[in-house]
Write an enzyme that holds these catalytic residues in place. Structure first.
Site, PDB file in Angstrom:
ATOM      1  CB  CYS A  80       8.413 -23.767  58.196  1.00  0.00           C
ATOM      2  SG  CYS A  80       9.547 -23.595  56.826  1.00  0.00           S
TER       3      CYS A  80
ATOM      4  NE  ARG B 252       8.345 -22.848  63.996  1.00  0.00           N
ATOM      5  CZ  ARG B 252       9.382 -23.282  64.691  1.00  0.00           C
ATOM      6  NH1 ARG B 252       9.567 -22.847  65.911  1.00  0.00           N
ATOM      7  NH2 ARG B 252      10.230 -24.154  64.181  1.00  0.00           N
TER       8      ARG B 252
ATOM      9  CD1 TRP C 114      13.514 -18.955  57.504  1.00  0.00           C
ATOM     10  CD2 TRP C 114      12.259 -17.173  57.882  1.00  0.00           C
ATOM     11  NE1 TRP C 114      14.338 -17.913  57.812  1.00  0.00           N
ATOM     12  CE2 TRP C 114      13.614 -16.814  58.041  1.00  0.00           C
ATOM     13  CE3 TRP C 114      11.274 -16.193  58.065  1.00  0.00           C
ATOM     14  CZ2 TRP C 114      14.008 -15.529  58.390  1.00  0.00           C
ATOM     15  CZ3 TRP C 114      11.670 -14.920  58.408  1.00  0.00           C
ATOM     16  CH2 TRP C 114      13.015 -14.593  58.570  1.00  0.00           C
TER      17      TRP C 114
ATOM     18  CG  ASN D 116      10.794 -26.220  60.552  1.00  0.00           C
ATOM     19  OD1 ASN D 116      11.402 -25.451  59.819  1.00  0.00           O
ATOM     20  ND2 ASN D 116      10.979 -26.243  61.857  1.00  0.00           N
ATOM     21  N   GLY D 117      12.684 -27.792  58.295  1.00  0.00           N
ATOM     22  CA  GLY D 117      14.023 -28.370  58.413  1.00  0.00           C
ATOM     23  C   GLY D 117      14.716 -28.369  57.064  1.00  0.00           C
TER      24      GLY D 117
ATOM     25  CD  GLU E 103      24.663  -4.133  69.378  1.00  0.00           C
ATOM     26  OE1 GLU E 103      24.712  -3.103  68.681  1.00  0.00           O
ATOM     27  OE2 GLU E 103      23.596  -4.755  69.564  1.00  0.00           O
TER      28      GLU E 103
ATOM     29  CE  LYS F 203      20.590  -3.870  71.335  1.00  0.00           C
ATOM     30  NZ  LYS F 203      21.036  -4.184  70.002  1.00  0.00           N
TER      31      LYS F 203
ATOM     32  CD  GLU G  32      18.540  -0.275  70.460  1.00  0.00           C
ATOM     33  OE1 GLU G  32      17.874  -0.252  69.422  1.00  0.00           O
ATOM     34  OE2 GLU G  32      19.253  -1.244  70.785  1.00  0.00           O
TER      35      GLU G  32
ATOM     36  CG  HIS H 164      43.146  10.795  73.153  1.00  0.00           C
ATOM     37  ND1 HIS H 164      44.352  11.455  73.169  1.00  0.00           N
ATOM     38  CD2 HIS H 164      43.445   9.494  72.919  1.00  0.00           C
ATOM     39  CE1 HIS H 164      45.342  10.600  72.938  1.00  0.00           C
ATOM     40  NE2 HIS H 164      44.814   9.399  72.784  1.00  0.00           N
TER      41      HIS H 164
ATOM     42  CE  LYS I 137      13.443  -6.376  65.120  1.00  0.00           C
ATOM     43  NZ  LYS I 137      14.650  -6.225  65.935  1.00  0.00           N
TER      44      LYS I 137
END
Ligand code: F6R
Length: 609
Positions: A2, A27, A74, A100-101, A481, A485, A488, A504, A604
């Site tokens: 948060c 956050r 959050w 926060n936590g 991946e 990356k 992209e 092959h 995104k």
């Protein structure tokens, strides 16, 4: 995660707090709230939604007062609702608190406070703190906060105002960031520097278990026993724009470096010393878990790669057959689903249209849906029967990095949990699996410390126009991946292949102009085979960059360039191998003068089919 901001000033603070909390929206953004202290009383306004939407409803800037707190949430404990939004108050509404936590012993504390007559109005762990402080308050606010914090297990950063003490703002932290900003006739607290950078560049960093008593013209810091600590005031040299990236040049790099903390946050509260417990999130009885006959993973892009690794984990440890599907293909295939099939949807954004359509298709066929999602309250999370959040915090760089590794962590936790419940993993092995995951944050940190070594390799290859990525077993998806990356962010054409498949077909492409990146970490399955595949490349004049296990003296005999990662279990090796490949792509993008945060043509969150 948060965002917290607080301010005690000579001037009205509400509009300043609003500007500051907007800088922390990264956050958390499922609800927002503000408390202002004016003429001896605390006013709170809060609601669910993004800051701009809530502000247009509640009009924060009309709030009066020269001290105040703001919070963007959050959610962790308690859904994203208005009642769970911060600030929270004691019953007399004389104390307002933002947090926060995660308070790990909040159940016990809540029961104890309820017995004493405290009434709770939210489902949050945070509300426990404010009532606990109230229960210790005898006129000395700092002392009451200290006594309460000593009773708390878990992590916190808090900001607090009390109507009986209009001249102070209290802040404290443990395992969750908080800074104090030193201004002229006004002072601040915040979760992160960008929030207050337009007001001051002077900051004090609070350490664990420190309490700050912040006034308009002073800020004193104490330990929990009331002993004052001398603190250094630091000058922040970043521009406001750079500060949002916490001093990193790009969000992608910041997010790569956040991975150790993100992984700690993702496992926090889910693992004990020797066990993994997802029962409150998975909401399946032991009998239901034992009854899972098949798992189908649906996802797109990087999340699909995480799914492929999940397939290895689940089949190997939990002994349940898995199929991994591109979400976009799944829905048009009239898939056969039985009641005993668990469909797992993986999505960072929780809004990917193809993945959403796939879970709707699975729902029509009465399958149970579990989603692994980063954004709380997103469409995929809402439409699933169960959600395991990845807790990576907002990912702003378009190329997914920290969301990917946190997906792998959640898949691992889910696998070990299911395996322990269905009896495929015995207690002793669970203990070892817990030990292995605990090592990962530190091991990633050690890889990041050698980032400049990866940058040197990037300098050797950034002019190439093609690249091949190879891996085997659980690291074959890491080859996919790594290649994704690179393409992209650098626009270099890159292909990922299972190393043995190379002969092959793709072997025809190999020559000195085609760098071949090979994941060649040591294990007792495919390592030796990968060495043979490397020699096949070398025999055709190829140039090999290998991701190797630290201490491996064998691989370097055959390859041209070495990048080392620490050793962990085979099952967790993809988490480590992926980090240098993220860095490699990032540095190549920079060398080719591309903005890695905004790759061309990409979005995104892909909300179209
Ligand atoms: C690649 C990337 C994409 C996403 C894909 C799915 O770096 O970010 O491939 O992984 O668009 O997105 P989510 O995970 O939000 O469903």
């Amino acid at each position: 995660m948060c965002g917290i901001v607080g301010m005690i000033s000579y001037r009205k603070v509400s509009s300043l707090l609003l500007e500051a909390i907007k800088k922390l929206e990264y956050r958390g953004y499922d609800s927002v709230g503000m408390a202002c202290l004016h003429e001896g009383s605390l006013e709170i306004r809060k609601d669910i939604g993004k800051i701009a939407d809530v502000d247009s409803k509640v009009d924060f800037t009309s709030m009066e007062g020269t001290s105040g707190l703001a919070h963007s949430r959050w959610s962790t404990h308690g859904a994203a609702t208005k009642i769970n939004a911060h600030p929270h108050s004691n019953m007399e509404k004389s104390i307002s608190l933002v947090h926060n936590g995660i308070i790990e012993n909040h159940h016990e504390l809540r029961e104890m406070l309820v017995k004493k007559g405290y009434q709770f109005s939210s489902q949050t762990d945070t509300e426990v703190i404010v009532h606990l402080i109230d229960s210790y308050y005898r006129g000395d606010l700092r002392e009451a906060v200290s006594l309460a914090l000593k009773k708390i297990d878990g992590s916190y950063s808090i900001g607090l105002l009390c109507s009986q003490h209009p001249d102070i703002l209290i802040a404290a932290r443990k395992d969750s960031p908080l800074i104090i900003g030193i201004g002229k006739k006004e002072n601040f607290i915040a979760s992160d520097v960008p929030a207050i950078l337009s007001y001051t560049k002077k900051v004090i960093y609070l350490e664990n278990e420190e309490i700050a008593v912040v006034k308009r013209d002073s800020a004193q810091v104490f330990d929990l026993d009331g002993k004052e600590r001398k603190k250094e005031v630091h000058m922040i040299k970043w521009s406001t724009e750079k500060a949002e990236k916490r001093g990193y040049d790009h969000f992608m790099l910041k997010e790569i470096y956040e991975q150790p903390d993100v992984i700690s946050e993702t496992v926090e509260g889910r693992i004990g010393d020797e066990s993994i417990d997802l029962s409150s999130e998975m909401k399946m009885s032991a009998a239901d878990i034992k009854g899972i006959k098949r798992i189908i993973i649906v996802a797109c892009g990087t999340s699909w790669h995480a799914g492929l690794i999940g397939e290895f984990m689940i089949e190997e440890l939990a002994k349940i057959p898995v199929e991994v599907e591109y979400a976009s293909e799944f829905r048009y295939r009239d898939p056969i689903l039985e009641r005993e099939t668990l469909v797992v949807a993986i999505s960072q954004s929780g809004e990917t249209a193809d993945t959403l359509a796939a879970i709707r298709e699975a729902k029509k066929k009465k399958a149970k849906i579990l989603s692994i999602v980063n954004v709380v309250g997103s469409s995929i999370a809402r439409e699933s029967d169960m959600v395991l959040y990845t807790k990576a915090g907002p990912e702003i760089g378009v190329a997914s990095t920290k969301a990917f590794t946190s997906q792998l962590v959640v898949l691992y936790l889910m696998t070990v949990y299911i395996g322990a419940v269905n009896g495929s993993i015995v207690t002793d092995q669970v203990k070892n699996r817990v030990r292995d995951i605990r090592l990962i944050p530190m091991q990633i940190r050690s890889i990041l410390e050698e980032a400049d070594h990866v940058e040197l390799h990037a300098k050797k290859f950034f002019t190439k126009e093609n690249a091949l990525y190879l891996g085997r077993g659980i690291n074959y998806p890491i080859a996919l991946e790594g290649a994704l990356k690179l393409k992209e962010v650098s626009y270099i054409h890159a292909e990922g292949y299972p190393a043995a498949e190379m002969k092959h077909g793709p072997i025809a492409l190999i020559d000195k102009n085609m760098p071949v990146v090979v994941v060649a970490t040591q294990d007792n399955r495919t390592y030796k085979k990968v060495l043979s595949n490397i020699q096949e490349v070398k025999a055709r004049g190829g140039v090999v960059i290998a991701i190797e296990t630290k201490g491996d003296t064998e691989t370097k005999k055959y390859v041209d360039h070495n990048i080392y990662v620490p050793k962990n279990s085979y099952i967790l090796s993809p988490l480590l191998a992926s980090i240098p490949l993220q860095l490699f792509a990032y540095y190549i993008a920079l060398l080719r003068k591309h903005d890695p945060d905004m790759p061309k043509n990409l979005a995104k969150s892909v909300t179209v089919e």
